[in-house]
Write an enzyme that holds these catalytic residues in place. Structure first.
Site, PDB file in Angstrom:
ATOM      1  CG  ASP A 128      -1.986   1.137   1.083  1.00 53.69           C
ATOM      2  OD1 ASP A 128      -2.502   1.350  -0.023  1.00 53.69           O
ATOM      3  OD2 ASP A 128      -2.242   1.801   2.091  1.00 53.69           O
ATOM      4  CB  CYS A 243     -18.233  -6.961  -8.551  1.00 53.58           C
ATOM      5  SG  CYS A 243     -17.283  -7.767  -9.852  1.00 53.58           S
TER       6      CYS A 243
HETATM    7  C1  B12 Z   1      -4.743   6.225  -3.679  1.00 53.38           C
HETATM    8  C2  B12 Z   1      -5.442   4.923  -3.402  1.00 53.38           C
HETATM    9  C3  B12 Z   1      -6.817   4.962  -3.226  1.00 53.38           C
HETATM   10  C4  B12 Z   1      -7.642   6.195  -3.584  1.00 53.38           C
HETATM   11  C5  B12 Z   1      -7.835   6.256  -5.125  1.00 53.38           C
HETATM   12  C6  B12 Z   1      -8.270   4.898  -5.721  1.00 53.38           C
HETATM   13  C7  B12 Z   1      -8.154   4.772  -7.236  1.00 53.38           C
HETATM   14  N1  B12 Z   1      -8.918   3.866  -7.786  1.00 53.38           N
HETATM   15  O1  B12 Z   1      -7.363   5.458  -7.862  1.00 53.38           O
HETATM   16  C8  B12 Z   1      -8.947   5.930  -2.751  1.00 53.38           C
HETATM   17  C9  B12 Z   1      -8.814   6.582  -1.379  1.00 53.38           C
HETATM   18  C10 B12 Z   1     -10.238   6.434  -3.397  1.00 53.38           C
HETATM   19  C11 B12 Z   1      -8.881   4.412  -2.604  1.00 53.38           C
HETATM   20  C12 B12 Z   1      -9.986   3.630  -2.368  1.00 53.38           C
HETATM   21  C13 B12 Z   1      -9.941   2.249  -2.239  1.00 53.38           C
HETATM   22  N2  B12 Z   1      -8.846   1.485  -2.142  1.00 53.38           N
HETATM   23 CO1  B12 Z   1      -7.053   2.161  -2.454  1.00 53.38          CO
HETATM   24  N3  B12 Z   1      -5.293   2.619  -2.899  1.00 53.38           N
HETATM   25  C14 B12 Z   1      -4.709   3.707  -3.307  1.00 53.38           C
HETATM   26  C15 B12 Z   1      -3.215   3.504  -3.594  1.00 53.38           C
HETATM   27  C16 B12 Z   1      -2.411   4.027  -2.409  1.00 53.38           C
HETATM   28  C17 B12 Z   1      -2.737   4.156  -4.910  1.00 53.38           C
HETATM   29  C18 B12 Z   1      -3.696   3.922  -6.087  1.00 53.38           C
HETATM   30  C19 B12 Z   1      -3.378   4.800  -7.266  1.00 53.38           C
HETATM   31  O2  B12 Z   1      -2.219   4.997  -7.593  1.00 53.38           O
HETATM   32  N4  B12 Z   1      -4.423   5.331  -7.936  1.00 53.38           N
HETATM   33  C20 B12 Z   1      -4.278   6.051  -9.176  1.00 53.38           C
HETATM   34  C21 B12 Z   1      -4.827   5.181 -10.315  1.00 53.38           C
HETATM   35  C22 B12 Z   1      -4.640   5.907 -11.661  1.00 53.38           C
HETATM   36  O3  B12 Z   1      -4.018   3.999 -10.323  1.00 53.38           O
HETATM   37  P1  B12 Z   1      -4.611   2.529  -9.964  1.00 53.38           P
HETATM   38  O4  B12 Z   1      -5.742   2.647  -9.023  1.00 53.38           O
HETATM   39  O5  B12 Z   1      -3.472   1.686  -9.541  1.00 53.38           O
HETATM   40  O6  B12 Z   1      -5.219   2.091 -11.335  1.00 53.38           O
HETATM   41  C23 B12 Z   1      -4.443   1.522 -12.385  1.00 53.38           C
HETATM   42  C24 B12 Z   1      -5.385   0.867 -13.319  1.00 53.38           C
HETATM   43  O7  B12 Z   1      -6.495   1.722 -13.549  1.00 53.38           O
HETATM   44  C25 B12 Z   1      -4.525   0.757 -14.546  1.00 53.38           C
HETATM   45  N5  B12 Z   1      -5.293   0.336 -15.737  1.00 53.38           N
HETATM   46  C26 B12 Z   1      -6.623   0.366 -15.961  1.00 53.38           C
HETATM   47  N6  B12 Z   1      -6.922  -0.222 -17.111  1.00 53.38           N
HETATM   48  C27 B12 Z   1      -5.770  -0.661 -17.627  1.00 53.38           C
HETATM   49  C28 B12 Z   1      -5.525  -1.399 -18.762  1.00 53.38           C
HETATM   50  C29 B12 Z   1      -4.213  -1.785 -19.048  1.00 53.38           C
HETATM   51  C30 B12 Z   1      -3.954  -2.635 -20.255  1.00 53.38           C
HETATM   52  C31 B12 Z   1      -3.126  -1.413 -18.190  1.00 53.38           C
HETATM   53  C32 B12 Z   1      -1.749  -1.813 -18.462  1.00 53.38           C
HETATM   54  C33 B12 Z   1      -3.419  -0.660 -17.044  1.00 53.38           C
HETATM   55  C34 B12 Z   1      -4.717  -0.315 -16.776  1.00 53.38           C
HETATM   56  O8  B12 Z   1      -3.843   1.983 -14.637  1.00 53.38           O
HETATM   57  C35 B12 Z   1      -3.780   2.548 -13.313  1.00 53.38           C
HETATM   58  C36 B12 Z   1      -2.344   2.865 -12.990  1.00 53.38           C
HETATM   59  O9  B12 Z   1      -1.582   1.670 -12.824  1.00 53.38           O
HETATM   60  C37 B12 Z   1      -3.144   1.927  -3.738  1.00 53.38           C
HETATM   61  C38 B12 Z   1      -1.824   1.279  -3.257  1.00 53.38           C
HETATM   62  C39 B12 Z   1      -0.701   1.465  -4.275  1.00 53.38           C
HETATM   63  N7  B12 Z   1       0.477   1.794  -3.789  1.00 53.38           N
HETATM   64  O10 B12 Z   1      -0.922   1.294  -5.473  1.00 53.38           O
HETATM   65  C40 B12 Z   1      -4.344   1.458  -2.862  1.00 53.38           C
HETATM   66  C41 B12 Z   1      -5.204   0.254  -3.376  1.00 53.38           C
HETATM   67  C42 B12 Z   1      -5.428   0.470  -4.840  1.00 53.38           C
HETATM   68  N8  B12 Z   1      -6.459   0.394  -2.668  1.00 53.38           N
HETATM   69  C43 B12 Z   1      -6.980  -0.720  -2.343  1.00 53.38           C
HETATM   70  C44 B12 Z   1      -8.261  -0.857  -1.730  1.00 53.38           C
HETATM   71  C45 B12 Z   1      -8.576  -2.191  -1.082  1.00 53.38           C
HETATM   72  C46 B12 Z   1      -9.167   0.215  -1.744  1.00 53.38           C
HETATM   73  C47 B12 Z   1     -10.658   0.178  -1.368  1.00 53.38           C
HETATM   74  C48 B12 Z   1     -11.377  -1.097  -1.769  1.00 53.38           C
HETATM   75  C49 B12 Z   1     -10.815   0.440   0.148  1.00 53.38           C
HETATM   76  C50 B12 Z   1     -12.253   0.601   0.632  1.00 53.38           C
HETATM   77  N9  B12 Z   1     -13.018  -0.463   0.760  1.00 53.38           N
HETATM   78  O11 B12 Z   1     -12.690   1.678   0.933  1.00 53.38           O
HETATM   79  C51 B12 Z   1     -11.196   1.405  -2.164  1.00 53.38           C
HETATM   80  C52 B12 Z   1     -11.618   1.011  -3.592  1.00 53.38           C
HETATM   81  C53 B12 Z   1     -12.081   2.188  -4.409  1.00 53.38           C
HETATM   82  C54 B12 Z   1     -11.867   1.961  -5.905  1.00 53.38           C
HETATM   83  N10 B12 Z   1     -12.911   1.672  -6.637  1.00 53.38           N
HETATM   84  O12 B12 Z   1     -10.700   2.042  -6.364  1.00 53.38           O
HETATM   85  C55 B12 Z   1      -6.131  -1.904  -2.786  1.00 53.38           C
HETATM   86  C56 B12 Z   1      -6.771  -2.517  -4.052  1.00 53.38           C
HETATM   87  C57 B12 Z   1      -6.765  -4.030  -4.121  1.00 53.38           C
HETATM   88  C58 B12 Z   1      -7.436  -4.503  -5.394  1.00 53.38           C
HETATM   89  N11 B12 Z   1      -8.008  -5.709  -5.330  1.00 53.38           N
HETATM   90  O13 B12 Z   1      -7.460  -3.838  -6.426  1.00 53.38           O
HETATM   91  C59 B12 Z   1      -4.738  -1.220  -3.006  1.00 53.38           C
HETATM   92  C60 B12 Z   1      -3.881  -1.849  -4.091  1.00 53.38           C
HETATM   93  C61 B12 Z   1      -3.991  -1.252  -1.642  1.00 53.38           C
HETATM   94  C62 B12 Z   1      -3.423  -2.646  -1.328  1.00 53.38           C
HETATM   95  N12 B12 Z   1      -2.123  -2.738  -1.133  1.00 53.38           N
HETATM   96  O14 B12 Z   1      -4.127  -3.629  -1.249  1.00 53.38           O
HETATM   97  N13 B12 Z   1      -7.628   3.953  -2.766  1.00 53.38           N
HETATM   98  S1  SF4 Z   2     -18.138  -3.897 -14.665  1.00 54.23           S
HETATM   99 FE1  SF4 Z   2     -16.538  -5.335 -14.040  1.00 54.23          FE
HETATM  100  S2  SF4 Z   2     -15.859  -4.566 -12.046  1.00 54.23           S
HETATM  101 FE2  SF4 Z   2     -17.803  -3.596 -12.469  1.00 54.23          FE
HETATM  102  S3  SF4 Z   2     -19.333  -4.894 -11.467  1.00 54.23           S
HETATM  103 FE3  SF4 Z   2     -19.171  -5.586 -13.584  1.00 54.23          FE
HETATM  104  S4  SF4 Z   2     -17.662  -7.239 -13.604  1.00 54.23           S
HETATM  105 FE4  SF4 Z   2     -17.435  -6.124 -11.650  1.00 54.23          FE
END
Ligand code: B12
Ligand code: SF4
Ligand code: SF4
Length: 344
Positions: A128, A243
């Site tokens: 995280d 989901c």
């Molecule tokens: C900031 C953060 C948040 C923020 C923003 C979340 C967001 N979706 O951006 C907030 C506070 C809202 C949040 C909420 C939650 N979070 Co959070 N959060 C983080 C954190 C610290 C960084 C995420 C981040 O960089 N966001 C910016 C976006 C742009 O990046 P991303 O979420 O990683 O998304 C990637 C994909 O979208 C990807 N992508 C999408 N489509 C495609 C297609 C292709 C081909 C490719 C290559 C990539 C790609 O590109 C993005 C960049 O890599 C991570 C830990 C970490 N160090 O990564 C935990 C993390 C994502 N969170 C986690 C969790 C559990 C949650 C919650 C479920 C908690 C809760 N119950 O309240 C919610 C879920 C909300 C949601 N729908 O995302 C888990 C997710 C586990 C999982 N199964 O995915 C993580 C990984 C923490 C962990 N170590 O377990 N979170």
């Molecule tokens: S769109 Fe994908 S992530 Fe969202 S509820 Fe449906 S199966 Fe789950």
């Protein structure tokens, strides 16, 4: 080396893991940069600061080459919840002791074994909070696909898991490859999100997400979002409990009960909210010391209670809300809550 590594990990009882090169997905990086540029991160300025490391992990993680990514499931155990949380609507992951410490403890023996078996190589544990694109690493390690809610989902175990990783200097060259996208035409999470925080193309507007508003934000929520936040006290699970992939694993009924727009206001709900508003800063810190709820700090816990009281229209707590309207930080939100509660 890769099969010896796999064998050592499996011997310690870990099954759900995969390998990803620490250097890779420019697509994910571009998405991350775009997300920041669109100002979807709100007050989480540390995510902006992490960008340079995410672009060039070698600048920070020096000798590390590979991420060993793990899924760690968090099916909650109601028996272990402390009393005060039973009345509060808390996201599943936060109903258990804080996972940062918990997982570091869980992975410690494995880390020691790896250091012992692969002398001269380096290993470090992260979950995280490190500047790593965890979902991207886990995706490339074959642990799941990016759902439309942006969570990583596995077709066999759903999405209710943490992602953890061990970084190593070992250069692993056997990758499983990404999990195919199984969202198809489903759009349930997008439609169910109470605050319309799920944008097209798998982006989340954190500033609208209840998880951000109740945990990360240091301010009262935007007035236009307050009533949409319903009775969520800390975090939110709606986009995951609706989901179908989680329904398949955890059962339709259990998931549906967790996605209900509002839960009934029981004595337990009133008792717990009353406790939050009556407790001193010290009592709140002490009680939540080992839980993720500590992250909200006393300010955030009281703020969240005010939003829930307003949305549930709990008249019994009006005198306590009135008291909080004298607190300069919470004054405006407390006034909103009093308005929601209606005239005397
Ligand atoms: C900031 C953060 C948040 C923020 C923003 C979340 C967001 N979706 O951006 C907030 C506070 C809202 C949040 C909420 C939650 N979070 Co959070 N959060 C983080 C954190 C610290 C960084 C995420 C981040 O960089 N966001 C910016 C976006 C742009 O990046 P991303 O979420 O990683 O998304 C990637 C994909 O979208 C990807 N992508 C999408 N489509 C495609 C297609 C292709 C081909 C490719 C290559 C990539 C790609 O590109 C993005 C960049 O890599 C991570 C830990 C970490 N160090 O990564 C935990 C993390 C994502 N969170 C986690 C969790 C559990 C949650 C919650 C479920 C908690 C809760 N119950 O309240 C919610 C879920 C909300 C949601 N729908 O995302 C888990 C997710 C586990 C999982 N199964 O995915 C993580 C990984 C923490 C962990 N170590 O377990 N979170
Ligand atoms: S769109 Fe994908 S992530 Fe969202 S509820 Fe449906 S199966 Fe789950
Ligand atoms: S966690 Fe809740 S508020 Fe955030 S995107 Fe998912 S459903 Fe929407």
């Amino acid at each position: 080396l890769t099969s010896a590594l796999r064998e050592s990990i499996e011997a310690q009882g870990f099954q759900e893991f995969g390998f990803a090169s620490l250097y890779g997905s420019t697509l994910s990086l571009e998405r991350y940069e775009r997300w920041l540029a669109l100002d979807l991160h709100g007050e989480m300025s540390y995510l902006q600061r992490h960008l340079s490391v995410k672009k060039d992990p070698a600048s920070y993680f020096k000798k590390m080459k590979t991420a060993i990514c793990f899924r760690v499931h968090y099916g909650q155990d109601p028996a272990n919840e402390p009393e005060v949380m039973k009345g509060l609507r808390v996201a599943l992951y936060a109903r258990r002791p804080d996972y940062h410490d918990d997982l570091a403890r869980k992975f410690h023996p494995l880390l020691e074994t790896l250091r012992d078996r692969f002398r001269g190589e380096e290993f470090s544990f992260h979950t995280d909070s490190s500047p790593l694109l965890e979902r991207d690493l886990a995706y490339r390690a074959g642990l799941g696909w990016f759902g439309k809610n942006s969570c990583l989902i596995d077709s066999k175990t759903g999405s209710l898991f943490f992602i953890a990783q061990i970084l190593t200097s070992i250069d692993v060259d056997s990758f499983l490859g990404p999990h195919p996208d199984r969202c198809g035409t489903c759009n349930r999470c997008v439609e169910a999100c109470p605050t319309e925080a799920i944008l097209p193309d798998r982006y989340i507007d954190a500033k609208r997400c209840i998880s951000y508003l109740t945990i990360e934000s240091k301010s009262p929520p935007d007035e236009r979002l307050r009533s949409k936040m319903a009775d969520w006290f800390f975090g939110c699970d709606v986009c995951q409990t609706v989901c179908p992939w989680n329904e398949k694993v955890f059962g339709k009924e259990r998931m549906a009960s967790m996605s209900a727009p509002l839960r009934p206001t029981t004595e337990e709900v009133i008792r717990d909210l009353r406790w939050i508003l009556e407790a001193s800063d010290q009592e709140l810190k002490k009680f939540f010391k080992d839980y993720p709820l500590e992250r909200a700090k006393p300010f955030g816990l009281r703020r969240n209670a005010l939003t829930v009281i307003g949305n549930l229209k709990i008249q019994e707590l009006k005198p306590l809300v009135r008291e909080l309207s004298k607190n300069p930080e919470l004054e405006s939100l407390a006034r909103w809550t009093l308005e929601e509660l209606g005239p005397e």
